[in-house]
Design an enzyme around this catalytic site. Structure first.
Site, PDB file in Angstrom:
ATOM      1  N   LYS A  37       0.885  -1.244   0.055  1.00  0.00           N
ATOM      2  CA  LYS A  37      -0.003   0.031  -0.039  1.00  0.00           C
ATOM      3  C   LYS A  37       0.885   1.149   0.108  1.00  0.00           C
ATOM      4  CE  LYS A  37      -3.832   1.773   2.796  1.00  0.00           C
ATOM      5  NZ  LYS A  37      -4.774   1.511   3.835  1.00  0.00           N
ATOM      6  N   SER A  88      -9.660   1.441   2.955  1.00  0.00           N
ATOM      7  CA  SER A  88      -8.882   2.184   1.974  1.00  0.00           C
ATOM      8  C   SER A  88      -7.830   1.407   1.170  1.00  0.00           C
ATOM      9  CB  SER A  88      -8.024   3.222   2.862  1.00  0.00           C
ATOM     10  OG  SER A  88      -6.994   2.611   3.944  1.00  0.00           O
ATOM     11  N   SER A 119      -9.650  -1.000   6.696  1.00  0.00           N
ATOM     12  CA  SER A 119      -9.098  -0.892   5.569  1.00  0.00           C
ATOM     13  C   SER A 119      -8.351  -2.012   4.915  1.00  0.00           C
ATOM     14  CB  SER A 119      -8.027   0.210   5.648  1.00  0.00           C
ATOM     15  OG  SER A 119      -8.915   1.531   5.659  1.00  0.00           O
TER      16      SER A 119
HETATM   17  N1  GLN Z   1     -13.454   3.451   6.790  1.00  0.00           N
HETATM   18  C1  GLN Z   1     -12.610   3.867   7.620  1.00  0.00           C
HETATM   19  C2  GLN Z   1     -12.316   5.169   7.487  1.00  0.00           C
HETATM   20  O1  GLN Z   1     -12.589   5.977   6.662  1.00  0.00           O
HETATM   21  C3  GLN Z   1     -11.350   2.628   7.997  1.00  0.00           C
HETATM   22  C4  GLN Z   1     -10.149   3.440   7.223  1.00  0.00           C
HETATM   23  C5  GLN Z   1      -8.902   2.743   7.412  1.00  0.00           C
HETATM   24  O2  GLN Z   1      -8.961   1.632   8.197  1.00  0.00           O
HETATM   25  N2  GLN Z   1      -7.803   3.141   7.277  1.00  0.00           N
HETATM   26  O3  GLN Z   1     -11.940   5.825   8.600  1.00  0.00           O
END
Ligand code: GLN
Length: 478
Positions: A78, A153, A177
């Protein structure tokens, strides 16, 4: 027992000389050149690095050497995991062109094992989002249906792995994410216990929630990677390493295992998700596990607690992007404050700004007690509720997401509605627990559904064992 490990399959083919590592890597690079235009999974391709690593593996095989557990297997990271000299921009304009001067701990460990890095993957800007669409490069698409998101994400890594543009990916999970995009793309995603994997070199979003973990095509691969990555590291003060190895536990029988079904995870699910989960529960029962109905009412506080605390931490973590130390800097300005203001205004996308503002607000003098402090207290309550739940069961079974992949553009419309879709993933980040998402069927249009298995602190072994036994039972059928 048949192995579904992509990593093992590749390594066997390498040592059987079905193809060389250079040929395999080139095949992946060609596939990326062909398919990335539509998937948008990669934001940076590192062909040279990949081919150099492949060459080393080929030389080792030619010399009759033994391959390390993931050696020679092409993979992706990532874009928030630091790689020396390679773009690590968190898919934010403010960090475009930023190349770290050091490697993240996980990348050090993987390099030591001879990993072949194909490139860096798309993500929501600074990991804030659920669809990958807050990326400054636009979102990654779902290989099962290009009109749907890959999730977020770590959407790029999930899209790459599901789209066969990498054998596995390494992502980060602050509130879901890794698990949510894994669920949307029909692959396996593991969020380890907080502290199991070093965060050294992971660009911070919300430090007390962030964890690095693998996205893979099988549970066995997730276990293999967990055992490699979960090393104690003095450079991350919260690092403890693994408490139990995962691979040796995979083959254990589920007979007598107690699987908790907490009612709160099963409200507001799409019918097809509910049906897939019911079926998965029955498979576990068939494997000898006992389903234990229970209630964890504290889960109802998880979303507000997560969004208050994660935004508060983000507002502090992201204050370092000031145009002086990293990345972009406004071209025209009248003084230092003006420069910072212009840089941050132009460099951050709207979701990131939204969260910085929200975080700054909940930390401000008049509101600290009402929001931040209260959320901290509730965090402890939620954690205690999970500890109590694990007195009644070994693992919890829950959906990963209440629905399947959203259509492109869905999450941009209503922030609160989008945040609500994180309801099943954020509780474990609040409590610091390990959880894996495993594919458990599809909806009527063929989009994957994910099942989440959650464990007590340090019990990746139990979580992955249950996931593996489930996977073996269901994949063998199909
Ligand atoms: N969808 C969650 C957020 O928007 C989780 C994001 C993540 O785990 N980085 O914060």
């Amino acid at each position: 027992m048949e192995s579904f490990s992509e990593i093992k399959k590749i390594q066997k083919n390498l040592t059987d000389k079905k193809y060389s590592c250079t040929e395999l890597t080139q095949q992946y690079l060609d596939a990326i050149a062909q398919k990335n235009g539509s998937l948008n999974a990669y934001t940076c391709v590192t062909a040279e690095t990949a081919l150099a690593a492949a060459k080393k593996t080929d030389e080792k095989i030619a010399a009759g050497g033994m391959l390390a557990p993931i050696e020679g297997v092409p993979m992706t990271l990532k874009a928030n995991i630091s790689t020396k000299g390679i773009d690590t921009d968190c898919c934010s304009k403010i960090l475009q062109g930023y190349r770290p001067v050091y490697d993240a701990a996980v990348w050090e460990l993987l390099q030591k094992q001879g990993a072949v890095l194909l490139g860096k993957c798309n993500m929501d800007e600074f990991a804030m989002g659920s669809s990958c669409e807050t990326s400054c490069y636009g979102g990654a698409k779902n290989p099962h249906d290009l009109s749907k998101v890959a999730g977020g994400s770590s959407g790029g890594a999930a899209s790459a792995v599901a789209g066969e543009l990498a054998a596995y990916g390494i992502g980060s999970d602050t509130g879901g994410s890794i698990r949510q995009p894994a669920s949307f793309c029909g692959i396996v995603g593991l969020k380890p216990t907080y502290g199991a994997v070093s965060r050294y070199g992971l660009i911070a979003y919300a430090s007390s929630f962030d964890q690095i973990g693998p996205l893979t095509t099988s549970v066995e691969d997730a276990a293999l990677l967990f055992d490699i990555l979960s090393q104690k590291d003095a450079r991350d003060s919260t690092s403890v390493g693994a408490q139990h190895l995962a691979v040796p536990a995979l083959q254990q029988s589920l007979k007598g295992r107690k699987i908790g079904i907490a009612a709160e995870y099963f409200t507001g699910l799409r019918e097809e998700v509910q049906a897939a989960l019911d079926k998965a529960g029955k498979v576990c029962e068939k494997l000898g596990a006992q389903l234990v109905p229970m209630s964890i009412p504290e889960i109802q506080y998880a979303l507000p607690v997560y969004y208050i605390l994660a935004c508060a931490e983000a507002s502090s973590n992201l204050s370092r992007y000031d145009g002086i130390r990293y990345g972009m800097k406004a071209e025209h300005y009248t003084g230092v404050n003006d420069m910072i203001e212009r840089t941050r205004s132009a460099g951050f996308g709207s979701e990131v700004k939204h969260r910085i503002l929200l975080g700054t607000y909940v930390l401000s003098a008049g509101y600290y007690d009402a929001y931040y402090k209260k959320a901290q207290l509730l965090r402890r309550k939620i954690r205690r509720a999970f500890v109590a739940a694990f007195e009644q069961c070994d693992v919890l079974l829950a959906p990963t997401v209440p629905m399947t992949a959203f259509p492109l553009g869905f999450t941009g419309k209503d922030a609160v509605e989008t945040y609500q879709t994180d309801i099943c993933t954020v509780p474990v980040n609040i409590a610091g627990l390990p959880a894996v998402s495993v594919p458990c069927g599809t909806d009527a249009s063929g989009m994957p559904v994910g099942m989440q298995l959650i464990g007590n602190t340090g019990r990746e072994d139990l979580v992955l064992n249950a996931a593996y036994q489930y996977e073996m039972a269901t994949r063998a059928e199909s």
